[in-house]
Design an enzyme around this catalytic site. Structure first.
Site, PDB file in Angstrom:
ATOM      1  N   LYS A   1       0.858  -1.183   0.000  1.00 23.54           N
ATOM      2  CA  LYS A   1       0.000   0.000   0.000  1.00 23.54           C
ATOM      3  C   LYS A   1       0.895   1.235   0.000  1.00 23.54           C
ATOM      4  O   LYS A   1       1.924   1.256   0.693  1.00 23.54           O
ATOM      5  CB  LYS A   1      -0.887  -0.039   1.255  1.00 23.54           C
ATOM      6  CG  LYS A   1      -2.006   0.973   1.307  1.00 23.54           C
ATOM      7  CD  LYS A   1      -2.835   0.765   2.584  1.00 23.54           C
ATOM      8  CE  LYS A   1      -4.015   1.710   2.680  1.00 23.54           C
ATOM      9  NZ  LYS A   1      -4.817   1.470   3.888  1.00 23.54           N
TER      10      LYS A   1
ATOM     11  N   SER B   1      -9.677   1.415   2.858  1.00 21.74           N
ATOM     12  CA  SER B   1      -8.813   2.200   1.999  1.00 21.74           C
ATOM     13  C   SER B   1      -7.757   1.393   1.248  1.00 21.74           C
ATOM     14  O   SER B   1      -7.174   1.896   0.300  1.00 21.74           O
ATOM     15  CB  SER B   1      -8.119   3.259   2.840  1.00 21.74           C
ATOM     16  OG  SER B   1      -7.255   2.646   3.800  1.00 21.74           O
TER      17      SER B   1
ATOM     18  N   SER C   1      -9.703  -1.084   7.004  1.00 22.13           N
ATOM     19  CA  SER C   1      -9.127  -0.834   5.679  1.00 22.13           C
ATOM     20  C   SER C   1      -8.408  -2.009   5.032  1.00 22.13           C
ATOM     21  O   SER C   1      -8.071  -1.948   3.858  1.00 22.13           O
ATOM     22  CB  SER C   1      -8.186   0.370   5.739  1.00 22.13           C
ATOM     23  OG  SER C   1      -8.935   1.560   5.742  1.00 22.13           O
TER      24      SER C   1
END
Lengths: 492, 477
Positions: A78, A153, A177
């Protein structure tokens, strides 16, 4: 279908010389080239670097060096996880030129394990969001239905793994997330116990809630990755110095007699019928495997969401204050004085959702409001922890839905932040209490994946993995993959 | 109407740790700009602070040395505000649970002895430094100082004059030096004062509106700022005005006292517990160990000098106020072996005079204590006279050379050889038969003349005591 193989299967094949790391990485890079322009899972693809490390992994194997099972395996990180010499943007304009001179602890560990970083995955700006639509650069599409969001996310990480563009990925989970996008993309995602994985090098959103974890294609891979990212790190004061077990060991021990709590609050208003049915079916499967399932109550669940938005926004308002344009990142032009420079830099650099949270958090911490908001939220946090403590006196794990709905349509909730926030209603209490939890695929509703959430006691990741493994092996939903359809591409 | 000034002090002291409070960077003063920095003290994305244990230890030490209670459970908080010298846009400090609280100190002066309360001592990080380029109007930042550990010592509003404030501040300084908690280099800004000050009609018990004067870094500035601000407030009140609660700035060079910002413009720091750090939990064993390790503190040492060495209370107070001076004094006494009072006379007299004259602090005495001890012995054994010793001392201060070498070079050694002196005196007596006659017939003051002639003959080098003795013997024969 090499690109849908798991890390442990690829490790086996590489061990037997059936395939090289160079080939595995090459295939994934091709796959990215083919699909990602469309899916938007990656912000940065490190092609040359990835191929070089793949060759290095092959070279080591040729020399007969002892290799970890993750050696030569292509992974995505990420883009809020710092990678030395590689842009780390947090999907924010304010950091679009930021290249950290240091690496996150997890990246260092995975590099030592021989993993190949293939790219940096898209996310909601600074991990604030539940759909990856808050990225300053691009939206990420759900590989199962490209009109839908991948969740967020860590949407880029989950989509990359689901679409076969990375064997596994790391995400960060502040309120769901990792688990929510994993559920929506039909992959396995775990948020470890707070303190289990070092946060050093993870760009902070809400420090007391953030935790890095793996997104994988099956439970065994989840255990494998955990084996390499967990462990005490002196650079993170909140990293806990506890023994790290071999998470792969004991996976196959089964769940006969395991006591499972089913929280009634997780099946109330707001849950889709399809999701509810899949989860109820999954509970039956667990019972058939010998687990004892009982209804339990987590009475303060409804207060978790408001408490979360106060605590996380308060911490975020402070954590994100450093982006002032002075030392790194983007600085606005045309400012007249110091304050104007701060204002312009931050006004231009942050997106709407980030600004909303900064304002929320600033307000909650302001003198005169602190007691009513921040302090109250911390008291709620204690109550939620106590809910879990009480339930865990009578059971080993808690099982329920990961999300109330399947993946929603892109644009559906962007104008209604509260609806968007509700997507994390079952994942947030876990962060508030600092517990480990993981999501595994448990079937489909409206043709879209549904996630089953396993919640455990602090540092009981092994128990969670054992239960999830037993469930996964008896159902096989992890073997189902999205069809990356040429046709759907034309439709959009 | 007569007014009374009410003063409280906040003292910031840089701790004498090797490394910064949350990272491994050096705390060394100076250095090329932005070379004592790392991602942690620069607050870069994703990095985390780790508390330096030594910082806690030093703060606890300072607390115990100032009679504070030590909080067994304390935490670190974020103080949020935007400024370019603050890399994270928050300072990690302590808000409601400081490491130390409720202490006090005794100060002594013409007013007698007085107890000043200490509200709290907490730890925090220092900020960087802005450098303004006057030529092109640009501003640069040097983060070398960013993350250097500080303690803030907050007093109760117990002081009533600039003199009391100075005595209190000096006492804090000497305690920090004694305990090794801070080197208190004022010229490097490692000890800084903020003054909270209000005035009220004498005899009244309520408090007037206070102002705060920030960042004073010398005792002179402290005294001047207090006197100036106190007078300003009295003037405001006497002309029928009201004192405005505000932060003010004192410029010690120009003597200007100006408003920095009013209460309305005051920051809302939005303090909250830093989630990147864990609470500081201290056990009894830890606190006891630090208590045991505390050195002898200035008050105790001063009492020892008075009771064991017979020093006047005033002298003992002055010498022990400064650790380097006290250490110098003690080493000298040990080396000398004679009356400590003799050493104290030299320290209080010539040494202090020279230090003041040259503007040197006691840690910069340009010769070792053994030199002064040697000088005292040269006087005692008659090698030089007292007045010659002063010349040697001045020279020693300039060159740092051994007193013996200087006595030699300056030709100051006395003639203490009785044989030599007897010969000289006999010669003088032969040349002055009248005086000898006068003395013998009862005019004893003639002896003074003969001593003078002997000194002249030896160009002042004769040991006066010996001259007196020998001359008297010869005359009385």
């Amino acid at each position: 279908m090499i690109h849908y193989l798991t890390a442990h299967r690829l490790a086996e094949m590489m061990g037997k010389g059936e395939i090289s790391a160079r080939e595995v990485v090459g295939l994934h890079l091709e796959r990215i080239e083919e699909l990602d322009q469309h899916l938007g899972a990656y912000i940065t693809v490190e092609k040359d670097r990835a191929l070089a490390s793949a060759r290095e992994a092959d070279e080591k194997r040729r020399r007969g060096e002892k290799l970890s099972p993750l050696s030569g395996i292509p992974m995505a990180l990420k883009d809020n996880i710092c990678t030395e010499g590689i842009p780390t943007t947090c999907a924010s304009k304010i950091l679009d030129n930021f290249i950290p001179p240091y690496s996150a602890d997890v990246y260092e560990r995975l590099q030592r394990a021989g993993c190949v970083l293939i790219g940096k995955a898209n996310l909601d700006e600074f991990a604030m969001g539940s759909s990856t639509e808050n990225s300053a650069f691009k939206i990420t599409r759900n590989p199962w239905d490209e009109k839908r969001v991948p969740g967020g996310s860590s949407g880029g990480s989950a989509a990359a793994v689901a679409a076969g563009m990375a064997v596994f990925a790391l995400g960060s989970d502040t309120g769901g997330s990792i688990r929510q996008p994993s559920a929506m993309c039909g992959v396995v995602g775990m948020k470890p116990t707070y303190g289990r994985v070092s946060r050093y090098g993870l760009v902070a959103f809400a420090s007391s809630l953030d935790q890095i974890g793996p997104i994988t294609r099956d439970v065994r891979d989840c255990a494998l990755v955990l084996n390499h990212i967990c462990g005490h790190d002196r650079r993170d004061s909140t990293s806990v110095d506890v023994e790290v077990p071999d998470f792969e060991k004991g996976l196959e021990q089964g769940i006969k007699g395991m006591r499972i709590g089913i929280p009634s609050e997780y099946f109330g208003e707001g849950i889709d019928r399809g999701v509810k049915e899949r989860v109820e079916e999954a509970i039956k499967v667990l019972e058939n495997l010998g687990a004892v399932c009982d209804e339990v109550s987590l009475p303060h669940t409804e207060y978790a969401l408001p408490a979360y938005y106060i605590i996380s926004s308060a911490e975020a308002s402070s954590n994100l204050a450093r982006y002032d344009g002075i030392r790194y990142g983007r600085r606005a032009e045309g400012y007249s004085d110091l304050v104007d420079m701060f204002v312009r830099t931050r006004s231009d650099g942050f997106g709407r959702e980030v600004k909303r949270r900064i304002m929320l958090g600033t307000y909650a911490l302001s003198s005169g409001y602190y007691d009513a908001y921040y302090k109250k939220a911390q008291q709620v946090r204690t109550l939620i922890k106590e809910d879990f403590d009480r339930v865990f006196e009578g059971c080993d794990i808690i099982v329920g839905p990961t999300t109330p709905t399947v993946a929603f349509r892109a644009g559906e909730k962007t104008d209604d932040p509260l609806q968007m926030y509700l997507s994390d209603v079952y994942t947030i209490p876990v962060n508030i209490a600092g517990l480990p939890a993981l999501s595994v695929p448990c079937g489909f509703s409206e043709g879209l994946p549904v996630g089953l959430q396993f919640i455990g006691k602090p540092f009981a990741e092994s128990t969670l993995l054992r239960a999830a493994y037993a469930y996964e092996q008896s159902t096989g939903f992890h073997k189902m993959h999205p069809q990356a359809k040429e046709a759907s591409r034309d439709e959009i | 109407m007569k007014y009374e000034t009410v003063i409280g002090l906040e003292i910031h002291a840089e701790l004498a740790t090797e490394t910064k409070i949350f990272c491994g960077c050096t705390t060394r003063f100076g250095g090329e700009e932005n070379t004592h920095c790392c991602p942690v003290c620069l607050g870069m994305p994703g990095v985390l602070p780790v508390l330096n244990r030594k910082v806690v230890e030093y703060a606890v030490k300072a607390g115990l040395a100032t009679n504070c209670k030590i909080n067994r459970f304390s935490k670190l908080d974020r103080k949020n505000y935007f400024y370019p010298d603050l890399p994270k846009a928050y300072q990690i400090s302590q808000y409601d649970l400081p490491l130390c609280k409720e202490g006090y100190l005794e100060i002594k002066g013409d007013f007698g002895s007085k107890r000043i309360g200490i509200t709290r001592i907490h730890i925090e990080e220092d900020a960087g430094k802005l450098l303004h380029d006057a030529e092109d109007g640009s501003t640069l930042v040097d983060y070398n100082r960013g993350g250097v550990p500080l303690i803030e010592i907050v007093s109760e509003p117990d002081m009533r004059s600039a003199e009391e404030a100075r005595l209190y501040a000096e006492k804090i300084k000497s305690i920090l030096e004694y305990t090794g908690v801070s080197d208190c280099r004022m010229q490097e800004g490692s000890l800084r004062f903020d003054v909270n000050l209000s005035v009220r009609p004498e005899g009244s018990s309520g408090l007037g509106t206070r102002t705060e004067i920030k960042n004073l870094n010398s005792f002179r500035a402290l005294v001047n700022a207090i006197e100036n601000e106190s007078a300003r407030q009295v003037k405001v009140l006497e002309s029928g005005g009201e004192v405005v609660q505000e932060t003010r700035k004192w410029d010690d060079v120009t003597g200007k006292n100006t408003s920095l910002r009013s209460k309305e413009e005051a920051h809302d720091y939005r303090y909250f517990p830093d989630p990147d750090l864990v609470p500081v939990v201290l056990d009894e064993e830890y606190i006891d160990r630090i208590k045991r390790e505390l050195p002898e503190l200035p008050d105790v040492r001063s009492r020892r000098y008075v009771e064991e060495w017979g020093l006047p209370e005033y002298d003992a107070g002055v010498i022990t106020a400064s650790l380097p001076l006290a250490s110098f004094f003690e080493e000298c006494v040990k080396e000398y072996g004679g009356d400590p009072k003799a050493v104290s006379n030299w320290v209080m007299g010539e040494l202090m005079r020279m230090l003041n004259e040259k503007g040197i602090e006691a840690d910069g005495i340009p010769f070792p204590a053994t030199h002064l001890a040697g000088l005292l012995r040269l006087v005692d054994d008659g090698t030089i006279s007292g007045s010659a010793a002063k010349r040697v001392f001045t020279e020693m201060f300039e060159t740092g050379e051994q007193p013996k070498v200087l006595v030699e070079r300056l030709g100051l050694s006395q003639i203490s050889d009785e044989k030599v002196l007897t010969e000289v005196i006999k010669r003088v007596m032969d040349k002055n038969p009248k005086s000898v006659e006068d003395y013998r017939s009862g005019a004893t003051k003639a002896m003074g003349f003969l001593v003078g002639q002997t000194m002249k003959e030896t160009r002042g080098k004769a040991n006066p005591a010996l001259v007196n003795k020998i001359l008297k013997q010869l005359l009385d024969e």
